[in-house]
Design a protein around this motif. Structure first.
Motif, PDB file in Angstrom:
ATOM      1  N   SER A  70     -24.157 -14.765  41.794  1.00  0.00           N
ATOM      2  CA  SER A  70     -23.648 -15.669  40.745  1.00  0.00           C
ATOM      3  C   SER A  70     -24.050 -15.220  39.339  1.00  0.00           C
ATOM      4  O   SER A  70     -23.419 -15.585  38.349  1.00  0.00           O
ATOM      5  N   SER A  71     -25.081 -14.419  39.225  1.00  0.00           N
ATOM      6  CA  SER A  71     -25.546 -14.007  37.895  1.00  0.00           C
ATOM      7  C   SER A  71     -24.741 -12.853  37.325  1.00  0.00           C
ATOM      8  O   SER A  71     -24.890 -12.512  36.151  1.00  0.00           O
ATOM      9  N   VAL A  72     -23.853 -12.211  38.140  1.00  0.00           N
ATOM     10  CA  VAL A  72     -23.051 -11.101  37.645  1.00  0.00           C
ATOM     11  C   VAL A  72     -21.834 -11.656  36.911  1.00  0.00           C
ATOM     12  O   VAL A  72     -21.097 -12.480  37.460  1.00  0.00           O
ATOM     13  N   ARG A  73     -21.648 -11.192  35.680  1.00  0.00           N
ATOM     14  CA  ARG A  73     -20.523 -11.676  34.845  1.00  0.00           C
ATOM     15  C   ARG A  73     -19.302 -10.774  35.000  1.00  0.00           C
ATOM     16  O   ARG A  73     -18.179 -11.257  35.016  1.00  0.00           O
ATOM     17  N   TYR A  74     -19.528  -9.450  35.072  1.00  0.00           N
ATOM     18  CA  TYR A  74     -18.421  -8.536  35.233  1.00  0.00           C
ATOM     19  C   TYR A  74     -18.985  -7.241  35.819  1.00  0.00           C
ATOM     20  O   TYR A  74     -20.178  -6.964  35.749  1.00  0.00           O
ATOM     21  N   ILE A  75     -18.045  -6.429  36.424  1.00  0.00           N
ATOM     22  CA  ILE A  75     -18.369  -5.085  36.898  1.00  0.00           C
ATOM     23  C   ILE A  75     -17.205  -4.200  36.478  1.00  0.00           C
ATOM     24  O   ILE A  75     -16.047  -4.489  36.785  1.00  0.00           O
ATOM     25  N   LEU A  76     -17.524  -3.105  35.772  1.00  0.00           N
ATOM     26  CA  LEU A  76     -16.494  -2.186  35.308  1.00  0.00           C
ATOM     27  C   LEU A  76     -16.885  -0.765  35.715  1.00  0.00           C
ATOM     28  O   LEU A  76     -18.054  -0.387  35.644  1.00  0.00           O
ATOM     29  N   TYR A  77     -15.828   0.019  36.092  1.00  0.00           N
ATOM     30  CA  TYR A  77     -16.030   1.412  36.421  1.00  0.00           C
ATOM     31  C   TYR A  77     -15.139   2.243  35.497  1.00  0.00           C
ATOM     32  O   TYR A  77     -13.933   1.960  35.351  1.00  0.00           O
ATOM     33  N   PRO A 125     -20.559 -17.464  23.584  1.00  0.00           N
ATOM     34  CA  PRO A 125     -20.683 -18.932  23.467  1.00  0.00           C
ATOM     35  C   PRO A 125     -21.519 -19.546  24.592  1.00  0.00           C
ATOM     36  O   PRO A 125     -22.103 -20.623  24.385  1.00  0.00           O
ATOM     37  N   ASN A 126     -21.617 -18.896  25.736  1.00  0.00           N
ATOM     38  CA  ASN A 126     -22.382 -19.444  26.872  1.00  0.00           C
ATOM     39  C   ASN A 126     -23.789 -18.878  26.953  1.00  0.00           C
ATOM     40  O   ASN A 126     -24.491 -19.116  27.939  1.00  0.00           O
ATOM     41  N   GLY A 127     -24.186 -18.095  25.981  1.00  0.00           N
ATOM     42  CA  GLY A 127     -25.529 -17.545  26.000  1.00  0.00           C
ATOM     43  C   GLY A 127     -25.525 -16.048  25.795  1.00  0.00           C
ATOM     44  O   GLY A 127     -24.495 -15.432  25.521  1.00  0.00           O
ATOM     45  N   GLN A 128     -26.703 -15.467  25.916  1.00  0.00           N
ATOM     46  CA  GLN A 128     -26.853 -14.029  25.693  1.00  0.00           C
ATOM     47  C   GLN A 128     -26.637 -13.286  27.002  1.00  0.00           C
ATOM     48  O   GLN A 128     -27.339 -13.511  27.999  1.00  0.00           O
ATOM     49  N   ILE A 150     -24.777  -9.186  33.159  1.00  0.00           N
ATOM     50  CA  ILE A 150     -25.616 -10.181  33.818  1.00  0.00           C
ATOM     51  C   ILE A 150     -25.658 -11.433  32.939  1.00  0.00           C
ATOM     52  O   ILE A 150     -26.003 -11.364  31.759  1.00  0.00           O
ATOM     53  N   ASN A 151     -25.267 -12.578  33.519  1.00  0.00           N
ATOM     54  CA  ASN A 151     -25.335 -13.855  32.791  1.00  0.00           C
ATOM     55  C   ASN A 151     -26.782 -14.277  32.575  1.00  0.00           C
ATOM     56  O   ASN A 151     -27.664 -13.918  33.352  1.00  0.00           O
ATOM     57  N   PRO A 152     -27.045 -15.005  31.479  1.00  0.00           N
ATOM     58  CA  PRO A 152     -28.418 -15.467  31.228  1.00  0.00           C
ATOM     59  C   PRO A 152     -28.859 -16.469  32.284  1.00  0.00           C
ATOM     60  O   PRO A 152     -28.034 -17.132  32.928  1.00  0.00           O
ATOM     61  N   ASN A 153     -30.169 -16.596  32.403  1.00  0.00           N
ATOM     62  CA  ASN A 153     -30.743 -17.547  33.352  1.00  0.00           C
ATOM     63  C   ASN A 153     -30.365 -18.960  32.909  1.00  0.00           C
ATOM     64  O   ASN A 153     -30.733 -19.397  31.818  1.00  0.00           O
ATOM     65  N   PRO A 154     -29.597 -19.711  33.717  1.00  0.00           N
ATOM     66  CA  PRO A 154     -29.145 -21.047  33.292  1.00  0.00           C
ATOM     67  C   PRO A 154     -30.296 -22.003  33.025  1.00  0.00           C
ATOM     68  O   PRO A 154     -30.210 -22.854  32.149  1.00  0.00           O
ATOM     69  N   VAL A 156     -33.261 -21.251  31.816  1.00  0.00           N
ATOM     70  CA  VAL A 156     -33.851 -20.933  30.511  1.00  0.00           C
ATOM     71  C   VAL A 156     -32.927 -21.379  29.378  1.00  0.00           C
ATOM     72  O   VAL A 156     -33.373 -21.928  28.369  1.00  0.00           O
ATOM     73  N   VAL A 157     -31.611 -21.165  29.589  1.00  0.00           N
ATOM     74  CA  VAL A 157     -30.650 -21.576  28.553  1.00  0.00           C
ATOM     75  C   VAL A 157     -30.688 -23.081  28.354  1.00  0.00           C
ATOM     76  O   VAL A 157     -30.691 -23.589  27.218  1.00  0.00           O
ATOM     77  N   THR A 158     -30.760 -23.806  29.462  1.00  0.00           N
ATOM     78  CA  THR A 158     -30.774 -25.272  29.370  1.00  0.00           C
ATOM     79  C   THR A 158     -32.039 -25.756  28.669  1.00  0.00           C
ATOM     80  O   THR A 158     -32.005 -26.616  27.780  1.00  0.00           O
ATOM     81  N   SER A 159     -33.192 -25.184  29.066  1.00  0.00           N
ATOM     82  CA  SER A 159     -34.450 -25.625  28.459  1.00  0.00           C
ATOM     83  C   SER A 159     -34.531 -25.248  26.975  1.00  0.00           C
ATOM     84  O   SER A 159     -34.995 -26.030  26.142  1.00  0.00           O
ATOM     85  N   SER A 160     -34.013 -24.045  26.649  1.00  0.00           N
ATOM     86  CA  SER A 160     -34.044 -23.635  25.250  1.00  0.00           C
ATOM     87  C   SER A 160     -33.140 -24.525  24.393  1.00  0.00           C
ATOM     88  O   SER A 160     -33.502 -24.940  23.285  1.00  0.00           O
ATOM     89  N   GLY A 161     -31.942 -24.835  24.929  1.00  0.00           N
ATOM     90  CA  GLY A 161     -31.038 -25.709  24.190  1.00  0.00           C
ATOM     91  C   GLY A 161     -31.613 -27.091  23.999  1.00  0.00           C
ATOM     92  O   GLY A 161     -31.505 -27.693  22.930  1.00  0.00           O
ATOM     93  N   LEU A 162     -32.234 -27.590  25.059  1.00  0.00           N
ATOM     94  CA  LEU A 162     -32.829 -28.920  24.957  1.00  0.00           C
ATOM     95  C   LEU A 162     -33.956 -28.932  23.922  1.00  0.00           C
ATOM     96  O   LEU A 162     -34.056 -29.862  23.099  1.00  0.00           O
ATOM     97  N   THR A 163     -34.772 -27.884  23.963  1.00  0.00           N
ATOM     98  CA  THR A 163     -35.882 -27.808  22.990  1.00  0.00           C
ATOM     99  C   THR A 163     -35.354 -27.735  21.571  1.00  0.00           C
ATOM    100  O   THR A 163     -35.856 -28.405  20.652  1.00  0.00           O
ATOM    101  N   ARG A 164     -34.322 -26.902  21.392  1.00  0.00           N
ATOM    102  CA  ARG A 164     -33.738 -26.778  20.046  1.00  0.00           C
ATOM    103  C   ARG A 164     -33.149 -28.098  19.568  1.00  0.00           C
ATOM    104  O   ARG A 164     -33.347 -28.524  18.417  1.00  0.00           O
ATOM    105  N   ASP A 165     -32.420 -28.760  20.434  1.00  0.00           N
ATOM    106  CA  ASP A 165     -31.787 -30.031  20.053  1.00  0.00           C
ATOM    107  C   ASP A 165     -32.835 -31.084  19.715  1.00  0.00           C
ATOM    108  O   ASP A 165     -32.679 -31.843  18.744  1.00  0.00           O
ATOM    109  N   VAL A 166     -33.902 -31.123  20.539  1.00  0.00           N
ATOM    110  CA  VAL A 166     -34.957 -32.103  20.263  1.00  0.00           C
ATOM    111  C   VAL A 166     -35.630 -31.802  18.924  1.00  0.00           C
ATOM    112  O   VAL A 166     -35.914 -32.711  18.125  1.00  0.00           O
ATOM    113  N   THR A 167     -35.869 -30.509  18.676  1.00  0.00           N
ATOM    114  CA  THR A 167     -36.510 -30.129  17.410  1.00  0.00           C
ATOM    115  C   THR A 167     -35.647 -30.517  16.219  1.00  0.00           C
ATOM    116  O   THR A 167     -36.129 -31.075  15.227  1.00  0.00           O
TER     117      THR A 167
END
Length: 628
Positions: A70-77, A125-128, A150-154, A156-167
């Motif tokens: 699930s963490s793979v976003r794309y594969i190109l050859y 838009p969905n993360g790094q 590779i998609n970012p760890n969901p 970590v993204v959720t916790s970082s967004g929550l922390t930012r929003d709370v701040t």
């Protein structure tokens, strides 16, 4: 309080964002390791399939790998040149079958021909997303590049967004509280202080009607009440003194505008601050708006040359004052004296401006020149008879015994004649000096026939000796005229004496007097209250006066005999006549023709029944009229 709140909020926000960034950096590091390992694992399994060009098995294996991870976003050859020949979720075969478009992958320049994996991150838009580029190498053969995202760890993204929003929420909340506190503070404390500040500035600028009307109690209310009481007292004081100040200002302005000298006040930039009417008249500035303009641009050229350097020196404090005498030709030729001095501040340290005083000394210069010329002329005129008297007396004293009685009598007669000439000269000078002084003569009604007859009786014998006909033609019933008997008698004596002197034997000298029936435009009389005039003429059939002499005939020490070299005189008689006629506030006129004769005439105001004796105005400036 606001500053303290800002510092605290900034510190808390900074710590929060630092913690969030630390977590995100750790997550990126984990994503990098995970992506690199995952890329190497996948590359190890597909390298053989790509080397065999088994795209079917490559697609099947890649699809299974993509769907199970699930963490793979794309594969190109892509091949060595970057052309993509297979990709998930993108398939080049589909695009080629539909649009016939080939896609390329932009390989990182840092990767080059390296056989090591290259890892980088880019934001979406969905993360790094972590991009992993793995070279596909089999032996010495380079097959291409595999790119896996590779998609970012969901979590970590959720916790970082929550922390930012709370701040952000906390930061915004703090500042909302600060703003509300500032508004409350402005309504309760800052507003009245600002109102008081505005009031103080208005009071300082002279607006004593300023009041602060705010409903506050306590110490702030007492301050507002005290301010309003102070403003009210200042307003009452201003009303009491404004009239006096206005009167003083009007006095100063009147003084400056009525002084005989010109006055110009400049600032440090040579701009005009004040100029009085006298200065405007002297420099021809009546139609110019000078306030705020550079005075050097308005001065005549001669004054600009003289004053530019001294004025700038005074503005810099290098010079205190100066005096200049300058002859100008515009707007009218005149000689002026200019006094310039600096205007200092109250401490007398800094130059605040320059005051210029302008005096028209044209008349003074002319009088000095006339005085010098008069002294020179009188010295010459006195020296001649004195020299003659001294010469004949010395001759009689040294050689009297050797001279005959006839010669001694001739010498004595000559000395007596020169003494009489000297006496006449001194008397004429004294008469002229008295007439040119500020002495006031009383004008009284008199019969013009009396001084005429007295003059004729005096010169009748002289006229008979010279075989000249001397007569009068006086209109009967002439009204009385306003005049001074003794002065008019001297006028008749001088004019009749001159007429007899310049008339040959067999000639005529006539004194006429008649009432003018009407006035012509050329008859310019300024005697206040006079409506009728008696004209007096003294005509002769003498040698006449040349046109070149008619303008100068009334000048002091000018004698016609200086040109004809036949007769003698002091040269002051006609000057005395002109001054006496001036005292009667009228004009002396002249009509003459060489070889035919000369007529002098003037008009005297009739003494009406209501006329009273009066003084001769001293500001009268009659003009001499000379006719050909």
């Amino acid at each position: 309080m606001a500053a303290a709140t800002l510092v605290v909020s900034l510190i808390v926000s900074g710590l929060t964002f630092w913690a969030t960034n630390t977590i995100q950096q750790d997550a990126r590091l984990n994503d990098t390791r995970f992506g690199r390992d995952l890329g190497l694992l996948l590359a190890a399994n597909v390298t053989q399939l790509i080397a065999e060009d088994n795209k079917t098995e490559l697609a099947r294996f890649s699809s299974q790998f993509y769907s199970r991870t699930s963490s793979v976003r794309y594969i190109l050859y892509a091949d060595e040149e970057g052309r993509i020949f297979f990709g998930i979720p993108y398939s080049e075969s589909t695009v080629q079958n539909s649009l016939q478009i080939q896609r390329r992958i932009q390989l990182p320049e840092e990767m080059g021909r390296s056989q090591q994996p290259f890892v980088r991150q880019h934001n979406t838009p969905n993360g790094q997303v972590t991009d992993v580029f793995v070279p596909l190498v089999q032996g010495d053969r380079h097959l291409g590049v595999m790119a896996i995202g590779i998609n970012p760890n969901p979590t970590v993204v959720t916790s970082s967004g929550l922390t930012r929003d709370v701040t952000i929420a906390v930061f915004v909340s703090i500042w909302v509280m600060v703003i509300l506190g500032a508004v409350f503070n402005a309504l309760t404390i800052t507003r009245p202080i600002k109102e008081l500040l505005v009031g103080v500035k208005n009071i300082a600028s002279g607006n004593f009607r300023q009041r602060v009307d705010l409903p506050f109690g306590g110490e702030l209310g007492e301050l507002i009440e005290s301010f309003n009481e102070m403003a009210e007292r200042l307003e009452r004081y201003e009303e009491q003194n404004i009239e006096e100040l206005t009167a003083e200002k009007a006095k100063l302005e009147t003084l400056v505008s009525t002084i005989a000298d010109g006055a110009v006040l400049l600032d440090n930039e040579m701009n005009v601050v004040l100029v009085n009417p006298t200065a405007r008249r002297i420099f021809g500035w009546d139609d110019h708006t000078l306030i705020g303009t550079n005075v050097l641009h308005a001065f005549p050229a001669a004054i600009q040359v003289e004053l530019t350097r001294p004025l700038y020196q005074m503005a810099k404090g290098e010079r205190d004052s100066g005096e200049f005498r300058i002859s100008i030709s515009e707007p009218t030729p005149r000689m002026i004296r200019i006094l310039v001095t600096t205007v200092l501040d109250r401490e007398r340290e800094n130059v605040k401006g320059i005051a210029i005083t302008v005096q028209d000394i044209t008349r003074e210069v002319e009088l000095n020149e006339a005085k010098s010329q008069f002294i020179s002329n009188i010295s010459h005129e006195l020296r001649t008879p004195l020299f003659n008297i001294k010469s004949f007396i010395e001759t009689l004293h040294e050689y009297g015994d050797d001279l005959s009685d006839r010669e001694r009598r001739e010498f004595l007669e000559t000395a007596n004649h020169e003494t009489d000439r000297l006496t006449r000269l001194v008397n004429d000078v004294l008469d002229l000096s008295r007439l040119e002084s500020c002495r006031i003569y009383r004008l009284e009604p008199l019969d013009i026939l009396q001084p005429i007859e007295q003059t004729l009786r005096t010169y009748q014998l002289n006229a008979k000796d010279k075989e000249i006909e001397l007569k009068q033609e006086v209109e009967e019933g002439l009204p009385s005229v306003l005049g001074h008997y003794d002065l008019l008698l001297q006028v008749f004596a001088n004019l009749v004496g001159n007429a007899l002197k310049f008339t040959e034997a067999g000639g005529k000298v006539i004194v006429r007097a008649y009432l003018l029936s009407s006035m012509t435009p050329e008859d310019s009389h300024t005697m206040e209250g006079a409506t009728r005039y008696v004209r007096v003429e003294i005509a002769d059939t003498g040698i006449g006066i040349g046109e070149e002499d008619r303008e100068a005939i009334f000048d002091r020490f000018f004698r016609v005999e200086n040109r004809v070299h036949t007769l003698e005189g002091t040269g002051l008689g006609l000057s005395i006549v002109r001054n006496i006629i001036d005292k009667h506030h009228t004009n002396v006129n002249l009509v003459s023709e060489v070889g035919v004769g000369t007529t002098f005439w003037f008009d005297l105001a009739v003494a009406e029944a209501s006329s009273k004796p009066g003084s001769i105005p001293m500001d009268a400036t009659p003009k001499l009229t000379v006719e050909g």
